[in-house]
Each structure stands twice: as structure tokens, then as C-alpha cells.
Write a protein that holds these residues in place. Structure first.
Motif, PDB file in Angstrom:
ATOM      1  N   LYS A  15       0.826  -1.209   0.000  1.00  0.00           N
ATOM      2  CA  LYS A  15       0.000   0.000   0.000  1.00  0.00           C
ATOM      3  C   LYS A  15       0.857   1.255   0.000  1.00  0.00           C
ATOM      4  O   LYS A  15       0.558   2.245  -0.683  1.00  0.00           O
ATOM      5  N   GLN A  16       1.944   1.225   0.767  1.00  0.00           N
ATOM      6  CA  GLN A  16       2.865   2.364   0.806  1.00  0.00           C
ATOM      7  C   GLN A  16       3.523   2.602  -0.548  1.00  0.00           C
ATOM      8  O   GLN A  16       3.898   3.728  -0.872  1.00  0.00           O
ATOM      9  N   GLN A  17       3.635   1.518  -1.324  1.00  0.00           N
ATOM     10  CA  GLN A  17       4.208   1.622  -2.661  1.00  0.00           C
ATOM     11  C   GLN A  17       3.154   1.976  -3.708  1.00  0.00           C
ATOM     12  O   GLN A  17       3.447   2.002  -4.904  1.00  0.00           O
ATOM     13  N   GLY A  18       1.930   2.211  -3.247  1.00  0.00           N
ATOM     14  CA  GLY A  18       0.852   2.580  -4.163  1.00  0.00           C
ATOM     15  C   GLY A  18       0.121   1.418  -4.776  1.00  0.00           C
ATOM     16  O   GLY A  18      -0.617   1.588  -5.757  1.00  0.00           O
ATOM     17  N   LEU A  19       0.295   0.220  -4.214  1.00  0.00           N
ATOM     18  CA  LEU A  19      -0.351  -0.969  -4.761  1.00  0.00           C
ATOM     19  C   LEU A  19      -1.378  -1.521  -3.775  1.00  0.00           C
ATOM     20  O   LEU A  19      -1.024  -1.916  -2.662  1.00  0.00           O
ATOM     21  N   GLN A  20      -2.636  -1.545  -4.179  1.00  0.00           N
ATOM     22  CA  GLN A  20      -3.692  -2.188  -3.407  1.00  0.00           C
ATOM     23  C   GLN A  20      -4.318  -3.277  -4.261  1.00  0.00           C
ATOM     24  O   GLN A  20      -4.570  -3.074  -5.449  1.00  0.00           O
ATOM     25  N   TYR A  21      -4.562  -4.415  -3.643  1.00  0.00           N
ATOM     26  CA  TYR A  21      -5.066  -5.563  -4.392  1.00  0.00           C
ATOM     27  C   TYR A  21      -6.583  -5.592  -4.412  1.00  0.00           C
ATOM     28  O   TYR A  21      -7.234  -5.298  -3.406  1.00  0.00           O
ATOM     29  N   SER A  22      -7.114  -5.957  -5.555  1.00  0.00           N
ATOM     30  CA  SER A  22      -8.560  -6.065  -5.703  1.00  0.00           C
ATOM     31  C   SER A  22      -9.109  -7.202  -4.856  1.00  0.00           C
ATOM     32  O   SER A  22     -10.171  -7.094  -4.243  1.00  0.00           O
ATOM     33  N   LYS A  23      -8.364  -8.313  -4.824  1.00  0.00           N
ATOM     34  CA  LYS A  23      -8.812  -9.493  -4.087  1.00  0.00           C
ATOM     35  C   LYS A  23      -7.585 -10.249  -3.599  1.00  0.00           C
ATOM     36  O   LYS A  23      -6.564 -10.311  -4.284  1.00  0.00           O
ATOM     37  N   ILE A  24      -7.701 -10.846  -2.423  1.00  0.00           N
ATOM     38  CA  ILE A  24      -6.631 -11.687  -1.880  1.00  0.00           C
ATOM     39  C   ILE A  24      -7.151 -13.112  -1.784  1.00  0.00           C
ATOM     40  O   ILE A  24      -8.230 -13.356  -1.241  1.00  0.00           O
ATOM     41  N   ILE A  25      -6.394 -14.045  -2.344  1.00  0.00           N
ATOM     42  CA  ILE A  25      -6.736 -15.472  -2.270  1.00  0.00           C
ATOM     43  C   ILE A  25      -5.664 -16.144  -1.431  1.00  0.00           C
ATOM     44  O   ILE A  25      -4.467 -16.070  -1.760  1.00  0.00           O
ATOM     45  N   TYR A  26      -6.068 -16.775  -0.338  1.00  0.00           N
ATOM     46  CA  TYR A  26      -5.109 -17.454   0.534  1.00  0.00           C
ATOM     47  C   TYR A  26      -5.325 -18.965   0.420  1.00  0.00           C
ATOM     48  O   TYR A  26      -6.424 -19.462   0.674  1.00  0.00           O
ATOM     49  N   VAL A  27      -4.260 -19.689   0.067  1.00  0.00           N
ATOM     50  CA  VAL A  27      -4.335 -21.136  -0.152  1.00  0.00           C
ATOM     51  C   VAL A  27      -3.434 -21.840   0.850  1.00  0.00           C
ATOM     52  O   VAL A  27      -2.226 -21.574   0.907  1.00  0.00           O
ATOM     53  N   GLY A  28      -3.995 -22.731   1.654  1.00  0.00           N
ATOM     54  CA  GLY A  28      -3.184 -23.429   2.645  1.00  0.00           C
ATOM     55  C   GLY A  28      -3.833 -24.716   3.120  1.00  0.00           C
ATOM     56  O   GLY A  28      -4.890 -25.117   2.633  1.00  0.00           O
ATOM     57  N   ASP A  29      -3.196 -25.348   4.099  1.00  0.00           N
ATOM     58  CA  ASP A  29      -3.718 -26.626   4.591  1.00  0.00           C
ATOM     59  C   ASP A  29      -3.646 -26.778   6.108  1.00  0.00           C
ATOM     60  O   ASP A  29      -4.424 -27.525   6.692  1.00  0.00           O
ATOM     61  N   GLY A  30      -2.698 -26.085   6.755  1.00  0.00           N
ATOM     62  CA  GLY A  30      -2.398 -26.417   8.138  1.00  0.00           C
ATOM     63  C   GLY A  30      -2.996 -25.497   9.185  1.00  0.00           C
ATOM     64  O   GLY A  30      -3.627 -24.483   8.879  1.00  0.00           O
ATOM     65  N   ARG A  31      -2.760 -25.843  10.437  1.00  0.00           N
ATOM     66  CA  ARG A  31      -3.274 -25.060  11.560  1.00  0.00           C
ATOM     67  C   ARG A  31      -2.720 -23.633  11.547  1.00  0.00           C
ATOM     68  O   ARG A  31      -3.416 -22.689  11.897  1.00  0.00           O
ATOM     69  N   ASN A  32      -1.456 -23.505  11.153  1.00  0.00           N
ATOM     70  CA  ASN A  32      -0.863 -22.161  11.161  1.00  0.00           C
ATOM     71  C   ASN A  32      -1.325 -21.312   9.973  1.00  0.00           C
ATOM     72  O   ASN A  32      -0.885 -20.171   9.817  1.00  0.00           O
ATOM     73  N   ASP A  33      -2.212 -21.856   9.135  1.00  0.00           N
ATOM     74  CA  ASP A  33      -2.803 -21.075   8.046  1.00  0.00           C
ATOM     75  C   ASP A  33      -4.134 -20.448   8.459  1.00  0.00           C
ATOM     76  O   ASP A  33      -4.729 -19.701   7.667  1.00  0.00           O
ATOM     77  N   LEU A  34      -4.592 -20.726   9.666  1.00  0.00           N
ATOM     78  CA  LEU A  34      -5.844 -20.131  10.122  1.00  0.00           C
ATOM     79  C   LEU A  34      -5.663 -18.658  10.491  1.00  0.00           C
ATOM     80  O   LEU A  34      -6.498 -17.813  10.158  1.00  0.00           O
ATOM     81  N   CYS A  35      -4.568 -18.341  11.156  1.00  0.00           N
ATOM     82  CA  CYS A  35      -4.348 -16.970  11.637  1.00  0.00           C
ATOM     83  C   CYS A  35      -4.405 -15.945  10.502  1.00  0.00           C
ATOM     84  O   CYS A  35      -5.072 -14.910  10.644  1.00  0.00           O
ATOM     85  N   PRO A  36      -3.740 -16.170   9.360  1.00  0.00           N
ATOM     86  CA  PRO A  36      -3.810 -15.157   8.293  1.00  0.00           C
ATOM     87  C   PRO A  36      -5.199 -14.984   7.697  1.00  0.00           C
ATOM     88  O   PRO A  36      -5.504 -13.917   7.149  1.00  0.00           O
ATOM     89  N   LEU A  37      -6.045 -16.003   7.804  1.00  0.00           N
ATOM     90  CA  LEU A  37      -7.408 -15.871   7.273  1.00  0.00           C
ATOM     91  C   LEU A  37      -8.194 -14.803   8.021  1.00  0.00           C
ATOM     92  O   LEU A  37      -9.144 -14.223   7.483  1.00  0.00           O
ATOM     93  N   LYS A  38      -7.791 -14.532   9.249  1.00  0.00           N
ATOM     94  CA  LYS A  38      -8.523 -13.579  10.081  1.00  0.00           C
ATOM     95  C   LYS A  38      -8.314 -12.130   9.655  1.00  0.00           C
ATOM     96  O   LYS A  38      -9.038 -11.249  10.115  1.00  0.00           O
ATOM     97  N   CYS A  39      -7.334 -11.881   8.794  1.00  0.00           N
ATOM     98  CA  CYS A  39      -7.137 -10.509   8.324  1.00  0.00           C
ATOM     99  C   CYS A  39      -7.724 -10.301   6.929  1.00  0.00           C
ATOM    100  O   CYS A  39      -7.635  -9.200   6.374  1.00  0.00           O
TER     101      CYS A  39
END
Length: 286
Positions: A164-188
């Protein structure tokens, strides 16, 4: 606007665990004292001892790379990453993994897929002057839900803030994962984003449990079993992006010529009117 795809690595891009796969370098099973030394939440510290043990067995970089590049990719994942590499105008792609940068680099290069990935966030690793692989924690953080060496949510948030500071904002974010430690990033993630847990794996079960208790996450959840399923959705998203971009350009062309927007002359009006003579749709123009 571009879309961002964030991948886990083990059991997501590849169809196994790179850290346990490396044990195949040795003809012997890892000793009990070593396996029993692993503490929950301190996996990277444990892998440091594994690498030291393998070094003591005389296993160097060449032998290790040969074994690591034999690890299979998840079905359809090579085709998926190839598509992303061919459409960098629409997709940025990062990896956030609790593996290490050496393994990830070897495995991506062996399949000539490094061009698909814009940035890898994983535990730093190097071979020391003895020829032993050494690994360090990626960072420190305050998250009580994640292993001490890596909070994927913090990594993702920091990356998005920097973009964002570089002037780039994403239209959509797709998060692909499988494990327990992939749950935390889904919350943002937000309502417009997509969470893609691998079917039958820990993340899928955790997300299902959350939804059962009416605590559904904000992003749309789409379960996947192969890279081909993810590729199908990305192709649909790509078509949507193309249509939206074309609609934007057509609308700009149809603005009054007195309008002062810098987008008003995206196409010469006379050229566009020639298209209309032949009843070509906006999508054909693109």
C-alpha cells in the motif's frame, strides 16, 4: 487492479512435508533422542538439530538437493503456477511457509516455476563453513496462536501494508493453505477475499468447526483438493478482471470530449465508433 495469491508450501504447493522429507537423505531412521526433542511450537529449533545430525552423517548440499527435488508437487499445482507466471499482469503471488528458503528455492527451480513467485517468506537457511545446513527463525512476534518463529498473519499484513505504501492495493486476496498455522492469516482477510483450505486437512477442519459455531470468517471459503480446482477459479477471476478492465476503458471512451479526466482519451473516439458500426461487443474489442 491486481489480485494477490498467497500460498503455503508444504502439503499445498508440494504434496508432502519438506522438513520430514529431508530425512530420506539418511539411510538410517532419525534416532529417538532426536525425534523426542521436538517441542510444540518450536519446530524450527528442532529442524536445526535435524540438519546438524544429517551433517554429522556426511550429508551435504548436493545429496540434500537431489532428495528434496524429488518431492512431488500436489496434483495440478505445476499447471496452476504456470498460469500465474503467464498472467503476472493480473496476479501477484507470494509464499508464506514454515519450511525454509533453501528447500523452497531448490524445489521451485527444479520445476522452473520460480517465475510465478514474487516473494518467499520463510525461515532463513544457509550452509555454513562445515557444509551443514543451518536454519533460523523468520521473525519474532506477539501472536499467541502461532509458532514462535512465524506468524503468517503478521507476514501477510506487513506485506499488504508495504504494498500500500508503494501505491499498490489488491482487488482481491486469495489465501491457499492446509495447516493449523494457516488459520491466523485468514482472520485478516475481508469479505471480498477468498480463503482456500485443502479438503480434509487441518485448516479445512478448523474452518468448518468455526462455521459450525456461527463464527464464520469474513472471506468466502472455497475448499480445494487439487491445483486444477484452484486454477479453474483463477481463470474465472481472470475473465472477470478482463471484462471489468474493458468496461472501464469503454466507459472512458464514451465520456464527453470536454471531460478533463486523463482517462477520457484511452481510445480515439473515432476508432471506437468504427467498432460500433460492426456491432462488436466491448469484450471483442479487448
Amino acid at each position: 487492479m491486481k489480485n494477490l495469491i498467497s500460498f503455503d508450501f508444504d502439503h499445498t504447493i508440494i504434496d508432502d512435508n519438506s522438513d520430514t522429507w529431508v530425512a530420506k537423505c539418511s539411510d538410517k531412521m532419525l534416532p529417538d533422542w532426536l525425534e523426542n526433542s521436538c517441542r510444540r511450537g518450536f519446530w524450527t529449533e528442532y529442524m536445526g538439530r535435524v540438519f546438524s545430525y544429517l551433517g554429522d552423517q556426511g550429508i551435504g548440499a548436493a545429496e540434500m538437493e537431489t532428495i528434496m527435488t524429488s518431492i512431488p508437487y500436489t496434483p495440478g499445482m505445476i499447471e496452476l503456477l504456470t498460469f500465474i507466471a503467464d498472467h503476472k499482469d493480473s496476479f501477484d503471488c507470494i509464499i508464506i511457509s514454515d519450511s525454509n528458503v533453501v528447500f523452497i528455492d531448490w524445489i521451485l527451480k527444479a520445476a522452473n516455476l520460480q517465475g510465478a513467485i514474487d516473494k518467499v517468506f520463510s525461515n532463513p537457511a544457509v550452509f555454513d563453513n562445515r557444509g551443514y545446513l543451518t536454519v533460523q527463525c523468520f521473525h519474532s512476534h506477539d501472536c499467541i496462536e502461532c509458532p514462535v518463529n512465524l506468524c503468517k498473519r503478521k507476514v501477510l499484513e506487513d506485506f499488504l501494508n508495504h504494498s500500500k505504501q508503494q501505491g499498490l492495493q489488491y482487488s482481491k486476496i486469495i489465501y491457499v493453505g492446509d495447516g493449523r498455522n494457516d488459520l491466523c492469516p485468514l482472520k485478516c482477510l475481508k469479505e471480498n477475499d477468498i480463503a482456500m483450505p485443502r479438503k480434509g486437512y487441518a485448516l479445512d477442519k478448523l474452518v468448518s468447526r468455526i462455521c459450525e459455531h456461527s463464527l464464520c470468517l469474513k472471506p468466502f471459503v472455497k475448499v480445494w483438493s487439487s491445483g486444477s480446482e484452484i486454477l479453474f477459479h483463477l481463470k474465472q477471476l481472470y475473465k472477470t478482471c478482463i471484462k471489468e478492465a474493458c468496461t472501464f476503458r469503454v466507459n472512458c471512451v464514451l465520456l464527453p470530449t470536454s471531460f478533463t479526466s486523463p482517462f477520457a482519451c484511452s481510445f480515439p473516439v473515432g476508432v471506437f465508433s468504427d467498432y460500433l458500426k460492426y456491432s462488436i461487443t466491448p469484450w471483442d474489442i479487448w
